[in-house]
Write a protein that holds these residues in place. Structure first.
Motif, PDB file in Angstrom:
ATOM      1  N   ARG A   1       0.824  -1.208   0.000  1.00  0.00           N
ATOM      2  CA  ARG A   1       0.000   0.000   0.000  1.00  0.00           C
ATOM      3  C   ARG A   1       0.860   1.261   0.000  1.00  0.00           C
ATOM      4  O   ARG A   1       0.535   2.243  -0.652  1.00  0.00           O
ATOM      5  CB  ARG A   1      -0.938  -0.002   1.214  1.00  0.00           C
ATOM      6  CG  ARG A   1      -2.140  -0.916   1.076  1.00  0.00           C
ATOM      7  CD  ARG A   1      -2.924  -0.992   2.392  1.00  0.00           C
ATOM      8  NE  ARG A   1      -3.169   0.329   2.938  1.00  0.00           N
ATOM      9  CZ  ARG A   1      -4.151   1.145   2.592  1.00  0.00           C
ATOM     10  NH1 ARG A   1      -5.017   0.754   1.670  1.00  0.00           N
ATOM     11  NH2 ARG A   1      -4.306   2.335   3.153  1.00  0.00           N
TER      12      ARG A   1
ATOM     13  N   ASP B   1      -6.702  -6.254  12.287  1.00  0.00           N
ATOM     14  CA  ASP B   1      -7.485  -5.603  11.242  1.00  0.00           C
ATOM     15  C   ASP B   1      -7.336  -6.262   9.878  1.00  0.00           C
ATOM     16  O   ASP B   1      -7.752  -5.713   8.865  1.00  0.00           O
ATOM     17  CB  ASP B   1      -7.112  -4.122  11.146  1.00  0.00           C
ATOM     18  CG  ASP B   1      -5.626  -3.916  10.899  1.00  0.00           C
ATOM     19  OD1 ASP B   1      -4.886  -4.900  10.966  1.00  0.00           O
ATOM     20  OD2 ASP B   1      -5.236  -2.759  10.654  1.00  0.00           O
TER      21      ASP B   1
ATOM     22  N   GLY C   1      -5.238  10.567   6.152  1.00  0.00           N
ATOM     23  CA  GLY C   1      -5.904   9.776   7.169  1.00  0.00           C
ATOM     24  C   GLY C   1      -5.451  10.028   8.588  1.00  0.00           C
ATOM     25  O   GLY C   1      -6.247   9.947   9.515  1.00  0.00           O
TER      26      GLY C   1
ATOM     27  N   GLY D   1      -0.597   5.122   6.335  1.00  0.00           N
ATOM     28  CA  GLY D   1      -1.360   4.066   6.975  1.00  0.00           C
ATOM     29  C   GLY D   1      -2.694   3.886   6.266  1.00  0.00           C
ATOM     30  O   GLY D   1      -2.771   3.260   5.218  1.00  0.00           O
ATOM     31  N   PRO D   2      -3.779   4.481   6.808  1.00  0.00           N
ATOM     32  CA  PRO D   2      -5.114   4.265   6.231  1.00  0.00           C
ATOM     33  C   PRO D   2      -5.476   5.226   5.092  1.00  0.00           C
ATOM     34  O   PRO D   2      -6.622   5.663   4.976  1.00  0.00           O
ATOM     35  CB  PRO D   2      -6.027   4.484   7.433  1.00  0.00           C
ATOM     36  CG  PRO D   2      -5.319   5.528   8.232  1.00  0.00           C
ATOM     37  CD  PRO D   2      -3.846   5.213   8.080  1.00  0.00           C
ATOM     38  N   TRP D   3      -4.523   5.561   4.230  1.00  0.00           N
ATOM     39  CA  TRP D   3      -4.765   6.540   3.177  1.00  0.00           C
ATOM     40  C   TRP D   3      -5.820   6.052   2.183  1.00  0.00           C
ATOM     41  O   TRP D   3      -6.006   4.847   1.987  1.00  0.00           O
ATOM     42  CB  TRP D   3      -3.468   6.843   2.422  1.00  0.00           C
ATOM     43  CG  TRP D   3      -2.893   5.647   1.735  1.00  0.00           C
ATOM     44  CD1 TRP D   3      -1.976   4.764   2.235  1.00  0.00           C
ATOM     45  CD2 TRP D   3      -3.203   5.176   0.409  1.00  0.00           C
ATOM     46  NE1 TRP D   3      -1.699   3.781   1.312  1.00  0.00           N
ATOM     47  CE2 TRP D   3      -2.433   4.004   0.190  1.00  0.00           C
ATOM     48  CE3 TRP D   3      -4.050   5.619  -0.601  1.00  0.00           C
ATOM     49  CZ2 TRP D   3      -2.479   3.279  -1.004  1.00  0.00           C
ATOM     50  CZ3 TRP D   3      -4.105   4.897  -1.799  1.00  0.00           C
ATOM     51  CH2 TRP D   3      -3.327   3.751  -1.975  1.00  0.00           C
ATOM     52  N   ARG D   4      -6.438   7.012   1.517  1.00  0.00           N
ATOM     53  CA  ARG D   4      -7.320   6.724   0.381  1.00  0.00           C
ATOM     54  C   ARG D   4      -7.318   7.925  -0.565  1.00  0.00           C
ATOM     55  O   ARG D   4      -7.007   9.037  -0.164  1.00  0.00           O
ATOM     56  CB  ARG D   4      -8.756   6.462   0.833  1.00  0.00           C
ATOM     57  CG  ARG D   4      -8.959   5.164   1.578  1.00  0.00           C
ATOM     58  CD  ARG D   4     -10.434   4.821   1.671  1.00  0.00           C
ATOM     59  NE  ARG D   4     -10.654   3.613   2.464  1.00  0.00           N
ATOM     60  CZ  ARG D   4     -11.810   2.981   2.552  1.00  0.00           C
ATOM     61  NH1 ARG D   4     -12.869   3.453   1.900  1.00  0.00           N
ATOM     62  NH2 ARG D   4     -11.954   1.894   3.284  1.00  0.00           N
TER      63      ARG D   4
ATOM     64  N   ALA E   1      -9.675   6.876   7.435  1.00  0.00           N
ATOM     65  CA  ALA E   1      -9.472   5.986   8.577  1.00  0.00           C
ATOM     66  C   ALA E   1     -10.800   5.626   9.222  1.00  0.00           C
ATOM     67  O   ALA E   1     -11.598   6.513   9.551  1.00  0.00           O
ATOM     68  CB  ALA E   1      -8.559   6.649   9.607  1.00  0.00           C
ATOM     69  N   TYR E   2     -11.046   4.339   9.418  1.00  0.00           N
ATOM     70  CA  TYR E   2     -12.297   3.906  10.046  1.00  0.00           C
ATOM     71  C   TYR E   2     -12.420   4.440  11.469  1.00  0.00           C
ATOM     72  O   TYR E   2     -13.527   4.591  11.993  1.00  0.00           O
ATOM     73  CB  TYR E   2     -12.394   2.374  10.049  1.00  0.00           C
ATOM     74  CG  TYR E   2     -11.396   1.678  10.956  1.00  0.00           C
ATOM     75  CD1 TYR E   2     -11.693   1.446  12.294  1.00  0.00           C
ATOM     76  CD2 TYR E   2     -10.158   1.265  10.470  1.00  0.00           C
ATOM     77  CE1 TYR E   2     -10.781   0.820  13.136  1.00  0.00           C
ATOM     78  CE2 TYR E   2      -9.242   0.649  11.302  1.00  0.00           C
ATOM     79  CZ  TYR E   2      -9.561   0.420  12.634  1.00  0.00           C
ATOM     80  OH  TYR E   2      -8.642  -0.188  13.459  1.00  0.00           O
TER      81      TYR E   2
END
Length: 450
Positions: free
Chosen positions: A134, A166, A246, A263-266, A278-279
């Motif tokens: 990722r 996760d 994120g 980390g939780p990028w989009r 990020a959730y």
């Protein structure tokens, strides 16, 4: 351009032992090279490092000639989701080499997943292979979209099974090497302010100005001025790229304005200010549309730290310039992605605002819009909601034509479903063809845009 000669540096050692801890890298059962960034290697004098030598230095972390004598885990503090933590530091990474690139800039080689340090707390110091994949995809895409970013130099699979809550466990492990202009964070300054350490604060300011910005100065206000400028640019480029980091905590903001630590990028599919990556970001603190605010807030914490050695009024003056720097930087970033040349600041900002309004109103796919409009010609299929944009664009000259083969296909995106689809064959059958194909496609897009 011919490959850069190797120019090692030990500049980091000038800060002194108060800034870092000497650590030992983890010993991995295996070292299997999964990604090597030859373009980046050529820019720092490592083009000829290959095979076993690559793994020796970039997976087992034997010191490179003339640079740092061993890995150093940096110490820092930081605000995490606006809560201050004094228990931070490099917990699964370290800086292990420095060198000069083709432009003479000081570059750090840092790691992710290289083992435990005094700052690991309850972590194992490791990185999942999926996390490494990722990060490669994020850094390649951001570089292509003109976002200042660290680059992934190397990704090596390490042969361990990791348990993670996760994702399905045990999962495969990796160690990643990132190339960045600096690993000095806003949190590095916050730590010194916390301890009221004026001497080392002055040392860090002088190091940052000299080694990171090339200025012979020790003025903390001048340093803040430079950081306000480069972080405002970073925020603007995030928006034009549709990127959501994120986790924009102050320990994740580099003082040179380079995005790093993914980390939780989009990437946002549309211009949706509320879109989050990020959730665990339930309040949307780091949502797409709030990223400029988040980055500015972090720079405010830097200014608060610099009050230890500088006058508040002068620092506040620089802080208040963030918005006036962000707006023209956003216009420049939007125009760059549309493939047109700037004309004058006021008209450029008006065009950028019109684009944003139309994107929000129509919920048009971001990547498709920027693909279609590149060069300044908006297709007739874009209807009434786009009339303001079409009219404004008519007077803008093209920055670059559409003769690259990329423009004969479809827009290159990096939405979450495709990221998962790229990972699936790696997890199921060790099939890296989709990953390699995507990196090639992203680089082709970068060539077409640049």
């Amino acid at each position: 351009m011919s490959p850069q000669a190797y120019h090692p540096s030990r500049a980091l050692l000038s800060l002194g032992e108060e800034f870092y801890d000497a650590v030992a890298p983890a010993s991995f059962p295996e070292t299997v090279l999964r990604f090597r960034n030859d373009r980046a290697a050529a820019q720092i004098g490592l083009a000829t490092l290959a095979g076993e030598k690559w793994l020796r230095h970039l997976a087992r972390f034997k010191p490179l000639p003339g640079t740092l004598p061993g890995p150093l885990a940096m110490r820092y503090h930081g605000h995490q989701f606006r809560s201050y933590s004094p228990d931070l530091g490099d917990g699964r990474g370290f800086t292990f080499a420095q060198m000069r690139d083709q432009a003479g800039r000081l570059m750090d080689l840092g790691t992710k997943g290289s083992g435990q340090t005094p700052w690991s707390r309850f972590g194992d110091g490791r990185l999942t292979l999926k996390g490494g994949v990722r990060e490669v995809l994020a850094t390649e895409m951001l570089e292509a979209l003109n976002v200042p970013t660290s680059r992934t130099l190397s990704l090596v699979e390490t042969g361990e099974g990791l348990d993670r809550g996760d994702e399905p466990s045990p999962t495969r492990s990796a160690v990643l090497v990132r190339l960045s202009h600096s690993h000095v964070r806003i949190g590095t300054f916050q730590r010194l302010a916390y301890f009221r350490d004026e001497e080392n604060m002055r040392r860090l300011v002088a190091y940052s100005l000299s080694e990171l910005f090339g200025e012979r100065s020790d003025d903390p206000v001048r340093l803040l001025e430079l950081i306000v400028g480069c972080t405002a640019t970073l925020a603007s480029r995030y928006m034009a790229a549709g990127f959501v980091h994120g986790v924009l905590n102050s320990d994740n903001i580099n003082v040179t304005g380079e995005s790093f630590d993914y980390g939780p990028w989009r990437f946002a599919p549309t211009w949706d200010p509320a879109f989050t990556a990020a959730y665990f970001d339930a309040s949307g603190l780091y949502a797409f549309g709030r990223q400029p605010e988040a980055i500015h807030w972090n720079v405010m914490q830097l200014a608060a730290s610099l009050r230890l050695i500088a006058e508040s009024d002068r620092l506040i003056e620089q802080l208040e310039s963030f918005a006036s720097r962000f707006q023209p930087a956003l216009a420049d970033a939007v125009l760059w992605r549309m493939g047109v040349l700037p004309r004058d600041p006021e008209r450029d900002r008006a065009l950028a605002r019109a684009v944003e309004r139309a994107l929000r109103a129509t919920k048009a796919p971001l990547d498709q819009f920027f693909f279609d409009v590149f060069g300044g010609d908006l297709p007739a299929s874009y209807g009434e909601a786009w009339q303001e944009v079409r009219g404004a664009l008519s007077s803008y000259p093209s920055r670059k034509g559409r003769d690259h083969p990329y423009w004969s296909g479809q827009p290159c995106s990096m939405l979450i479903d495709e990221v998962e689809a790229i990972w699936a064959p790696i997890a199921a059958a060790d099939d890296w063809s989709s990953f390699c194909g995507k990196v090639a496609a992203v680089r082709a897009m970068g060539d077409a845009l640049s």
